[in-house]
Motif scaffolding. Structure first.
Motif, short mmCIF file in Angstrom:
data_model
loop_
_atom_site.label_atom_id
_atom_site.label_comp_id
_atom_site.label_asym_id
_atom_site.label_seq_id
_atom_site.Cartn_x
_atom_site.Cartn_y
_atom_site.Cartn_z
N LYS A 10 0.88 -1.23 -0.13
CA LYS A 10 -0.15 -0.07 -0.18
C LYS A 10 0.84 1.33 0.08
CE LYS A 10 -3.64 2.53 0.90
NZ LYS A 10 -3.03 3.93 0.90
N PRO A 12 1.92 4.70 0.88
CA PRO A 12 1.21 5.81 1.70
C PRO A 12 0.46 6.96 0.82
CG PRO A 12 3.68 5.25 2.30
CD PRO A 12 3.31 4.48 0.90
N ASN A 13 -0.74 7.18 1.47
CA ASN A 13 -1.67 8.22 0.78
C ASN A 13 -1.81 7.81 -0.68
OD1 ASN A 13 -1.82 9.76 2.99
ND2 ASN A 13 0.39 10.35 2.76
N GLY A 14 -1.58 6.74 -1.33
CA GLY A 14 -1.53 6.18 -2.45
C GLY A 14 -2.41 5.02 -2.98
N LYS A 15 -2.11 4.42 -3.77
CA LYS A 15 -2.96 3.04 -4.41
C LYS A 15 -2.18 1.82 -3.95
CE LYS A 15 -5.77 5.82 -6.96
NZ LYS A 15 -6.98 5.74 -6.76
N GLY A 79 -0.70 8.23 -7.37
CA GLY A 79 -0.98 7.04 -6.35
C GLY A 79 0.36 6.03 -6.34
N THR A 81 4.75 6.18 -6.21
CA THR A 81 6.14 6.79 -5.79
C THR A 81 7.16 6.19 -6.12
OG1 THR A 81 6.26 6.28 -3.58
CG2 THR A 81 4.85 8.17 -4.31
#
Lengths: 97, 252
Positions: A10, A12-15, A79, A81
Motif C-alpha cells: 500500500k 502511503p496516501n496512494g494506491k 498514487g 512513488t
C-alpha cells in the motif's frame, strides 16, 4: 533456480501496488508492477520493467533505475512513488512463493 | 461554444471502450468536435485499470457464469463493476483553454460537470482529488483519464444503484477471511443515487442531468449528434485489434 517473489504494497496516501519479481540468486529476471495507480503515458511502465531485467537485485541498482524512470521528462504519476516501487520490489525477495 | 453530445445507450464492453477510443482519435485530429458521451453497459461488465492484473482482480469464471463482460481500459485506476450506472466520457484536444493542460487540475474542472449534474437531481456533492465525487462522505462517482496524441479522454461513472455482494462475487479480494469486512467497508464508503434520494432513478434522467451539468460548469452548449461513419469504422477496428484480444485483456 528461478525464485518468484510477490508482494502487495500500500503506497502511503496512494494506491495498491501488486509486484511480482522473478530472480535467480542476486539477479532480476523479470518484474511486473501492477495496481490501480496512474502513470502517463501509460505505455512507459513497460520500459521500466524491461530496464530492470538482468540487473542486480540490490536497493542501490533498483533505486537508480526506478529513480531515472520517474525523473523522465513528461512522466506524470498518481498514487505511486519511486520509493514505493523500490520498497515493493525489495519486499518480494522476502516473500518468495 | 458548441460541443457534441452522444447518447449511445447500452452496449457491451468492447463496443463501449472502442467507441470512447475512436472518438478520442477523431477529436484529436480536429475531425470531430469536443464530445461528451453518456452510456451504459449491457450485459453488465467489469472494467479494470490499464495497470491491473486481470486474473488477479477478476473472477473470470463467475463472469462467464453470470454473463458479465470483462475488459481492460486504456485508462489507469481500479476495477469497476458497471451495472446500474451512467457512464460518461469527455474528449477534447489539449490545445484549448477550457480544460487545464495539467492533469490534476483538469480532473477538477471536468468532475465539476458531474457535481453540477448531481445538483440538478437535488444531490449535493463534492469533488475529492484525484478523481472521486462524494455525497455525505461516500463515493458516488469515480473517473479516470488518459492523454494520447495531445488529446484528453476522461471517462467515469455515476452510480444509480449498487449491489455490493454481486460486485464482490466478481472482484477478487486478497483474502477470503476479510471479505465480509471488505463488503461492510464498501457499503459504508460507497453510495448511489437511489440510496441518497430514496427513490428509483432512471438512466434517462441521470443522462439529462449530467448533460445540463456539463453545459453549466463548462459554459458550453451540447448539441445532440451521432457517431460518424468514420468513427464507427475505426471503433470496429479498435474493437477487433485491441479489446477483443486475449493479448490486451490478459496483458497483465
Amino acid at each position: 533456480m528461478v525464485n518468484v517473489g510477490k508482494c502487495i504494497y500500500k503506497v502511503p496516501n496512494g494506491k495498491l501496488l501488486k509486484v511480482t519479481v522473478e530472480f535467480e540468486e542476486d539477479t532480476i529476471s523479470r518484474v511486473q508492477i501492477k495496481g490501480d495507480f496512474f502513470i502517463h503515458p501509460e505505455e512507459s511502465l513497460d520500459d521500466l520493467e524491461v530496464a530492470l531485467k538482468g540487473k542486480d537485485y540490490t536497493r542501490k541498482t533498483i533505486g537508480d533505475i526506478v529513480g531515472d524512470f520517474f525523473a523522465r521528462s513528461g512522466l506524470i504519476a498518481f498514487g505511486i512513488t519511486p520509493k514505493a516501487v523500490v520498497d515493493a520490489i525489495l519486499k518480494c525477495k522476502e516473500d518468495v512463493v | 461554444m458548441k460541443w457534441r453530445l452522444l447518447l449511445t445507450g447500452h452496449n457491451d464492453a468492447t463496443t463501449n471502450m472502442s467507441i470512447d477510443e475512436a472518438i478520442m482519435v477523431f477529436v484529436g485530429q480536429g475531425a470531430s468536435p469536443p464530445t461528451i458521451r453518456l452510456y451504459g453497459w449491457s450485459p453488465p461488465a467489469v472494467s479494470i485499470g490499464y495497470f491491473q492484473g486481470l486474473e488477479e482482480e477478476v473472477n473470470l469464471q463467475v463472469c462467464k457464469d453470470l454473463n458479465i463482460d470483462y475488459i481492460r481500459r486504456i485508462t489507469g485506476g481500479g476495477a469497476v463493476f458497471h451495472e446500474s450506472e451512467v457512464t460518461y466520457s469527455l474528449s477534447i484536444p489539449e490545445a484549448q483553454l477550457l480544460i487545464p493542460h495539467n492533469i490534476l487540475e483538469s480532473y477538477k474542472v471536468i468532475c465539476q460537470g458531474i457535481v453540477e449534474g448531481l445538483g440538478e437531481l437535488g444531490v449535493i456533492s463534492k469533488f475529492v482529488p484525484l478523481n472521486d465525487i462524494i455525497v455525505e462522505g461516500k463515493k458516488i462517482s469515480g473517473s479516470a483519464q488518459t492523454r494520447r496524441n495531445r488529446t484528453i479522454l476522461q471517462h467515469g461513472t455515476v452510480l444509480i444503484d449498487t449491489d455490493v455482494e454481486k460486485m464482490f462475487s466478481i472482484l477478487k479480494v486478497s483474502s477470503e477471511k476479510i471479505k465480509d469486512k471488505l463488503i461492510k467497508d464498501v457499503k459504508e464508503r460507497v453510495t448511489s443515487l437511489k440510496n441518497t434520494l430514496s427513490r428509483e432513478v432512471s438512466f434517462q434522467e441521470v443522462c439529462d442531468a449530467l448533460a445540463k451539468g456539463f453545459e453549466k460548469s463548462l459554459d458550453i452548449e451540447l448539441e445532440k449528434g451521432e457517431l460518424t461513419e468514420s468513427e464507427l469504422a475505426l471503433a470496429e477496428d479498435i474493437k477487433r485489434e485491441r479489446y477483443e484480444t486475449h493479448n490486451w485483456n490478459h496483458r497483465r
